[in-house]
Design an enzyme around this catalytic site. Structure first.
Site, PDB file in Angstrom:
ATOM      1  N   PHE A 191      16.535 -16.715  61.177  1.00  0.00           N
ATOM      2  CA  PHE A 191      17.501 -15.411  61.007  1.00  0.00           C
ATOM      3  C   PHE A 191      18.689 -16.098  60.374  1.00  0.00           C
ATOM      4  CE2 PHE A 191      14.854 -14.948  64.721  1.00  0.00           C
ATOM      5  CZ  PHE A 191      14.271 -13.775  64.545  1.00  0.00           C
ATOM      6  N   CYS A 205      22.455 -11.335  70.935  1.00  0.00           N
ATOM      7  CA  CYS A 205      23.784 -10.766  71.149  1.00  0.00           C
ATOM      8  C   CYS A 205      23.673  -9.221  71.669  1.00  0.00           C
ATOM      9  CB  CYS A 205      24.357 -10.687  69.515  1.00  0.00           C
ATOM     10  SG  CYS A 205      23.045 -10.012  68.414  1.00  0.00           S
TER      11      CYS A 205
END
Ligand code: SAH
Length: 395
Positions: free
Chosen positions: A227, A339
């Site tokens: 990512f 997150c």
């Protein structure tokens, strides 16, 4: 006087200085306040609790500006709050080391719905609630008065605006239009930030300190950066002497931006292999091929927007650990992030443990990471803690 009165017993969270008033807690609205207008919030017995911004369309019906009855919610109030947010950054962020950092972090800085990031000579702002939108002009003027800059760019184009009944807005709000890429410096690394089309306001500023910390572990290492977005962890790792970085992202434009960032730092391409792929599939393939790394970084997008998506998000976070742990050389590190605010640190650790268990590998958390000091957590607003990272030693 426009005001809202809470239902019996619903004042508890406000007395603990939590800034949100949910629609279910409101018993009565007086004076027909418009979206974003300031209302007095009163307990069922009429006692004053706070001044708040009214938001008729949102589940979060009002967001508190101040708990002090004597404090007028007028332009000087916003100037004071902005100045306080800037003072916090001056105390916590070295502007020589970082020319990109968050200046205002919404509720955590006493300005619900307001986000302001600094990228060199440009500011990028988001007005994400009815109250923030109502005071937009005042906030923009306040920023211009307090922060020398060439221009202010607006990125009020997130899903949160829709929940507030606000249309998306983006573009130049004040001063010069931002260039295609604004350059920032982060602990010696140079990055181009696309404030027009990039994620969030253009860059993952919340990971700055973590990139710096992980770079210290990268000398001579074979690194998998999953990512990778615009290659921020890749650049930090290579500058710190990583032997090789494989970076993976599904977005071709993110990988192209990463290649520009490598060049910007004078890094030669051969130490970085870019792979455009789905991380979930690639990890499985690498596992089948017996690939081996000294450090694996997993920094996926937010998998859970709220509690309803928790089970699915938990499965995804676990799947990543389960398939990445076997790729780590004994004694190496697996660094995984989340997150999603809905996933609290204890749950994230449990998900990580479950991934190791199913992979039949032993993991030990040797460091706990979180968002940087420019994204402070207001203790009365635990929702402001959202980024969690575990540095796991794999055996
Ligand atoms: N670590 C980055 C931020 C990552 S943002 C930094 O420090 O800047 C998440 C990234 O994951 C985005 O670039 C997005 O394109 C990518 N992404 C999302 N889902 C993906 C998937 N299933 N496979 C590969 N990449 C994915």
């Amino acid at each position: 006087m426009k005001s809202i009165r809470l239902a019996e017993g619903r004042e508890a969270s406000l007395l603990r200085r939590h800034p949100w008033i949910f629609s279910g807690a409101v018993a009565e609205v007086q004076g027909e306040p418009a979206a974003g207008e300031t209302v007095a919030v009163r307990a069922a017995d009429g006692r004053f609790l706070a001044w708040a911004a009214y938001s008729p369309r949102s589940q979060i019906r009002a967001r508190v500006w101040t708990f002090r009855e004597a404090e007028a919610v007028e332009p000087p109030f916003f100037h004071r709050r902005l100045a306080a947010a800037l003072a916090r950054r001056r105390a916590l962020v070295d502007p020589e080391a970082r020319t990109g950092y968050r200046l205002v972090f919404g509720e955590a800085d006493g300005l619900p719905g307001v986000v302001v990031d600094r990228y060199g000579d440009f500011l990028v702002c988001q007005f994400l609630s009815a109250g923030a939108e109502y005071w937009r002009e005042v906030l923009l003027e306040g920023l211009l008065a307090l922060v020398p800059c060439r221009g202010i760019h607006e990125r009020s184009d997130t899903a949160a605006r829709g929940k507030e009944g606000l249309a998306p807005r983006s573009g130049t709000a004040r001063g010069e239009a931002a260039p295609e890429e604004v350059e920032i410096v982060e602990f010696g690394c140079r990055f181009g930030v696309d404030v027009w089309r990039g994620h969030k306001t253009g860059f993952y500023l919340d990971q700055a300190e973590n990139r710096y910390r992980l770079a210290a572990l990268c000398a001579g290492a074979r690194v998998l950066n999953a990512f990778s977005y615009t290659g921020a962890f890749t650049v930090a790792a290579l500058r710190a002497g990583a032997e090789q970085v494989v970076e993976v992202d599904s977005s071709a434009s993110a990988l192209a931006a990463s290649a520009r960032n490598l060049a910007r730092n004078g890094l030669r391409g051969e130490r970085c292999q870019q792979v455009r792929a789905d991380v979930f599939e690639l990890l499985r393939r690498y596992r089948a091929e017996g690939k081996c790394f000294d450090l694996v970084i997993l920094d996926p997008p937010r998998f859970a927007d709220g509690r309803a998506q928790l089970p699915r998000a938990a499965r995804a976070y676990k799947d990543l650990v389960l398939n990445a742990a076997p790729l780590v050389a004994p004694g190496g590190l697996l660094v995984n992030f989340s997150c999603s605010a809905a996933v609290d640190p204890a749950l994230f650790q449990k998900i990580t443990a479950d991934g190791f268990l199913d992979a039949d590998r032993e993991g030990r958390a040797v460091a706990y990471l979180t968002q940087g000091p420019d994204h402070p957590v207001a203790l009365s607003f635990p929702e402001s803690l959202y980024l969690k990272g575990l540095v796991n030693r794999v055996e």
